[in-house]
Enzyme design. Structure first.
Site, PDB file in Angstrom:
ATOM      1  N   TYR A  91       0.847  -1.189   0.000  1.00 21.44           N
ATOM      2  CA  TYR A  91       0.000   0.000   0.000  1.00 21.44           C
ATOM      3  C   TYR A  91       0.884   1.240   0.000  1.00 21.44           C
ATOM      4  O   TYR A  91       2.025   1.215   0.434  1.00 21.44           O
ATOM      5  CB  TYR A  91      -1.019   0.018   1.136  1.00 21.44           C
ATOM      6  CG  TYR A  91      -0.495  -0.002   2.551  1.00 21.44           C
ATOM      7  CD1 TYR A  91      -0.122   1.171   3.186  1.00 21.44           C
ATOM      8  CD2 TYR A  91      -0.432  -1.177   3.276  1.00 21.44           C
ATOM      9  CE1 TYR A  91       0.329   1.169   4.492  1.00 21.44           C
ATOM     10  CE2 TYR A  91       0.013  -1.194   4.587  1.00 21.44           C
ATOM     11  CZ  TYR A  91       0.395  -0.020   5.188  1.00 21.44           C
ATOM     12  OH  TYR A  91       0.841  -0.029   6.483  1.00 21.44           O
ATOM     13  N   CYS A  92       0.379   2.317  -0.567  1.00 23.46           N
ATOM     14  CA  CYS A  92       1.128   3.564  -0.766  1.00 23.46           C
ATOM     15  C   CYS A  92       2.466   3.295  -1.448  1.00 23.46           C
ATOM     16  O   CYS A  92       3.524   3.700  -0.966  1.00 23.46           O
ATOM     17  CB  CYS A  92       1.348   4.281   0.559  1.00 23.46           C
ATOM     18  SG  CYS A  92      -0.155   4.744   1.404  1.00 23.46           S
ATOM     19  N   PRO A  93       2.446   2.606  -2.590  1.00 19.95           N
ATOM     20  CA  PRO A  93       3.703   2.267  -3.253  1.00 19.95           C
ATOM     21  C   PRO A  93       4.392   3.493  -3.833  1.00 19.95           C
ATOM     22  O   PRO A  93       3.748   4.471  -4.193  1.00 19.95           O
ATOM     23  CB  PRO A  93       3.263   1.311  -4.367  1.00 19.95           C
ATOM     24  CG  PRO A  93       1.863   1.736  -4.682  1.00 19.95           C
ATOM     25  CD  PRO A  93       1.271   2.176  -3.362  1.00 19.95           C
TER      26      PRO A  93
END
Length: 178
Positions: free
Chosen positions: A52-54
């Site tokens: 997540y939030c790459p």
């Protein structure tokens, strides 16, 4: 995802002409690598697909993300932020984010593109290095790296600016939740 086992901190840097877009990211990456040099030399920075939030500056060990760096422009400077997942299950946190995206209709959104979260891509630093890492220990590591830091309360104009910005953030968040 933030909880008692995740550390967040920021560097607010003056915006020098020689600072490129990657300078803040690289500074934070080097800082964190040095912070934990006694427990690992395996920290790498690259996008961990499925996390997540790459981003290009995901911090990982063995391809499993435990930290993420972001930055944004601020008046006359750059704010470089990091979150570090220190303890607990990175997989469980990622599953919560995946489920949050699904409940919010991420797949149906035409306005935004959300990453497909694969929980197995995430871990805590404790899980990755096999040594119990805490927020308190990590704060001490940050302070040690910074050297002689003087802490002072906000005063006068600083406090007024802070309160104004806090109110703006609250109002912005309230609008976003409507």
């Amino acid at each position: 995802m933030l909880d008692q086992d995740v550390l967040n901190f920021s560097f607010i840097l003056p915006d020098f002409p020689e600072m490129g877009i990657h300078s803040g990211y690289e500074l934070m990456t080097a800082f964190v690598k040095d912070m934990y040099r006694d427990v690992t030399d395996g920290i790498e920075a690259f996008e961990v697909v499925g996390s997540y939030c790459p981003g290009d500056y995901d911090l990982s060990i063995g391809g499993r993300k435990f930290a993420g760096i972001s930055q944004r422009r601020v008046k006359k400077g750059v704010a470089v932020q990091i979150y570090i997942c220190l303890r607990g299950s990175g997989v469980e946190r990622a599953a919560v984010i995946r489920d949050f995206y699904a409940a919010g209709g991420a797949r149906d959104s035409e306005r935004f593109t959300y990453p497909e979260v694969v929980p197995d891509t995430m871990r805590s630093l404790t899980e990755l290095v096999g040594v119990e890492m805490t927020v308190e220990d990590s704060i001490q590591r940050v302070l040690k790296m910074l050297g002689d830091v003087v802490f002072e309360d906000l005063t006068g104009d600083e406090l007024l600016i802070f309160e104004k910005r806090m109110q703006q953030m609250i109002e912005r968040n309230q609008k976003a939740l409507k």
